[in-house]
Design an enzyme around this catalytic site. Structure first.
Site, mmCIF file in Angstrom:
data_model
loop_
_atom_site.group_PDB
_atom_site.id
_atom_site.type_symbol
_atom_site.label_atom_id
_atom_site.label_comp_id
_atom_site.label_asym_id
_atom_site.label_seq_id
_atom_site.Cartn_x
_atom_site.Cartn_y
_atom_site.Cartn_z
ATOM 1 N N SER A 72 1.098 -1.086 -0.690
ATOM 2 C CA SER A 72 0.029 -0.012 0.349
ATOM 3 C C SER A 72 0.788 1.256 0.245
ATOM 4 O O SER A 72 1.796 1.195 0.476
ATOM 5 C CB SER A 72 -1.143 0.364 1.200
ATOM 6 O OG SER A 72 -1.195 -0.980 1.311
HETATM 7 N N1 SAH Z 1 -0.183 -5.169 3.744
HETATM 8 C C1 SAH Z 1 0.597 -5.105 2.542
HETATM 9 C C2 SAH Z 1 -0.095 -4.782 1.441
HETATM 10 C C3 SAH Z 1 -1.903 -5.840 1.242
HETATM 11 S S1 SAH Z 1 -2.282 -6.615 0.168
HETATM 12 C C4 SAH Z 1 1.657 -4.901 2.881
HETATM 13 O O1 SAH Z 1 2.175 -3.528 3.781
HETATM 14 O O2 SAH Z 1 2.181 -5.154 1.933
HETATM 15 C C5 SAH Z 1 -3.384 -7.486 0.168
HETATM 16 C C6 SAH Z 1 -2.889 -8.620 0.794
HETATM 17 O O3 SAH Z 1 -4.050 -9.370 0.624
HETATM 18 C C7 SAH Z 1 -2.652 -9.818 -0.343
HETATM 19 O O4 SAH Z 1 -1.534 -10.367 -0.128
HETATM 20 C C8 SAH Z 1 -3.244 -10.956 -0.922
HETATM 21 O O5 SAH Z 1 -3.069 -12.243 -0.886
HETATM 22 C C9 SAH Z 1 -4.179 -10.439 0.267
HETATM 23 N N2 SAH Z 1 -5.401 -11.895 0.820
HETATM 24 C C10 SAH Z 1 -6.466 -11.515 0.000
HETATM 25 N N3 SAH Z 1 -7.369 -12.128 0.380
HETATM 26 C C11 SAH Z 1 -7.336 -12.784 1.631
HETATM 27 C C12 SAH Z 1 -7.917 -13.410 2.916
HETATM 28 N N4 SAH Z 1 -9.311 -14.187 2.688
HETATM 29 N N5 SAH Z 1 -7.188 -13.955 2.863
HETATM 30 C C13 SAH Z 1 -5.687 -13.158 3.923
HETATM 31 N N6 SAH Z 1 -5.153 -12.678 2.641
HETATM 32 C C14 SAH Z 1 -5.981 -12.283 1.812
#
Ligand code: SAH
Length: 233
Positions: A72
Site C-alpha cells: 500500500s
Molecule cells: N499489508 C500488505 C499489503 C497487502 S495487499 C503490505 O504491507 O505489503 C493485500 C494482501 O491481502 C495480498 O497479499 C493478498 O494476497 C491478501 N489477501 C487477499 N485475500 C485474503 C484473505 N482472504 N486472507 C488473507 N489474506 C488475503
C-alpha cells in the site's frame, strides 16, 4: 535502523504528513501521532519491495509486489495505523500480510502482532524479510483472513489490507471491547470506503466512513470464480 536511505524516508514522512494535513477534514486526523511517523522513519520499505522497485521504495505510492498484489501507499499505511490507535500493550491483527511492511510498522508500536496471508508464496517471502530485519516477534500464518485468528483473539486493533465486499463477521467477533478495526469495504470493481469500527461496551459497533480507497480484493479461498490469485497457487 539508520541506513543510506534514511534521508529518503524522512522526505517520505514529510509527504505523508502533508497529505495528512490535506485530507484531515475527511479523515479527522490532520496530524498523525509522532509514534506512527517514527515507525515510518524506522522501517526500511526498500527491503519489502522487489528488486525492480527498490528505487521507487520511498515514493508515496503503492507498488507491485508480484501475484497481482501491491504494497500500500505509505500515506494509507500511516492512516490505517493512526486510525487503529495502536498502544504498546495492544494485541494487533493484520489481514493480508503481503510484503510484510504494514506488519513491521505495527511491530514498531506493539509487541503483539499477528498477520494472516492467503497466498503461501507471499507469506513465506514476508516471513523471511521480517526475520532478516529482526522482527522476530510477529506471528505469521498462511490462511484465510475471513476466519480471523480465533486462538489469538480478542484483538485491540484489526487492520484489513484487502477489500472485502462487507465486513467479515468473524473479525467483528474477534474485536475486543474498545477495539478498533480499520477496513476498506466494497465490492470488487467498485469504489471502496475505508471504515473505522469501534466495538462498544454493549458489543454494538460504531462505524465511521473515513475516505475512498482502492485496495486489492479480499479473496474467498473457496470462490473459484473470484480471482486469478488463487488459480496461480
Ligand atoms: N499489508 C500488505 C499489503 C497487502 S495487499 C503490505 O504491507 O505489503 C493485500 C494482501 O491481502 C495480498 O497479499 C493478498 O494476497 C491478501 N489477501 C487477499 N485475500 C485474503 C484473505 N482472504 N486472507 C488473507 N489474506 C488475503
Amino acid at each position: 535502523m539508520a541506513d543510506e536511505r534514511q534521508a529518503e524516508r524522512e522526505r517520505m514522512v514529510d509527504e505523508v504528513s502533508a497529505q495528512a494535513r490535506d485530507t484531515g477534514v475527511y479523515t479527522g486526523r490532520s496530524r498523525f501521532d509522532e509514534r506512527v511517523l517514527e515507525a515510518l522513519r524506522r522501517v526500511p520499505r526498500h527491503a519489502f519491495v522487489p528488486t525492480a522497485q527498490k528505487s521507487n521504495a520511498y515514493l508515496n505510492r503503492a507498488l507491485p509486489i508480484g501475484h497481482d498484489q501491491t504494497i500500500s501507499q505509505p500515506f494509507i499505511v500511516a492512516l490505517m495505523t493512526e486510525l487503529a490507535s495502536v498502544e504498546a500493550g495492544d494485541r494487533v491483527l493484520e489481514v493480508g500480510t503481503g510484503s510484510g511492511y504494514q506488519a513491521a510498522i505495527l511491530a514498531e508500536l506493539s509487541d503483539s502482532v499477528y498477520s494472516i496471508e492467503l497466498l503461501p508464496e507471499l507469506g513465506r517471502r514476508a516471513a523471511s524479510t521480517l526475520t532478516e530485519l529482526g522482527y522476530d516477534a510477529i506471528e505469521l500464518r498462511i490462511g484465510d483472513g475471513y476466519q480471523g485468528w480465533p486462538q489469538a483473539a480478542p484483538f485491540d486493533a484489526i487492520i484489513v489490507t484487502a477489500a472485502p465486499p462487507e465486513i467479515p463477521e468473524a473479525l467483528i467477533e474477534q474485536l475486543a471491547v474498545g477495539g478498533r478495526m480499520v477496513v476498506p469495504v466494497g465490492e470488487q470493481g467498485t469504489a471502496q470506503t475505508l471504515q473505522l469500527l469501534v466495538k462498544q461496551a454493549d458489543g454494538s459497533i460504531e462505524t465511521r466512513d473515513v475516505i475512498p480507497v482502492g485496495f486489492v480484493p479480499m479473496v474467498r479461498p473457496d470462490d473459484q470464480s473470484d480471482t486469478s490469485a488463487n488459480e496461480r497457487e
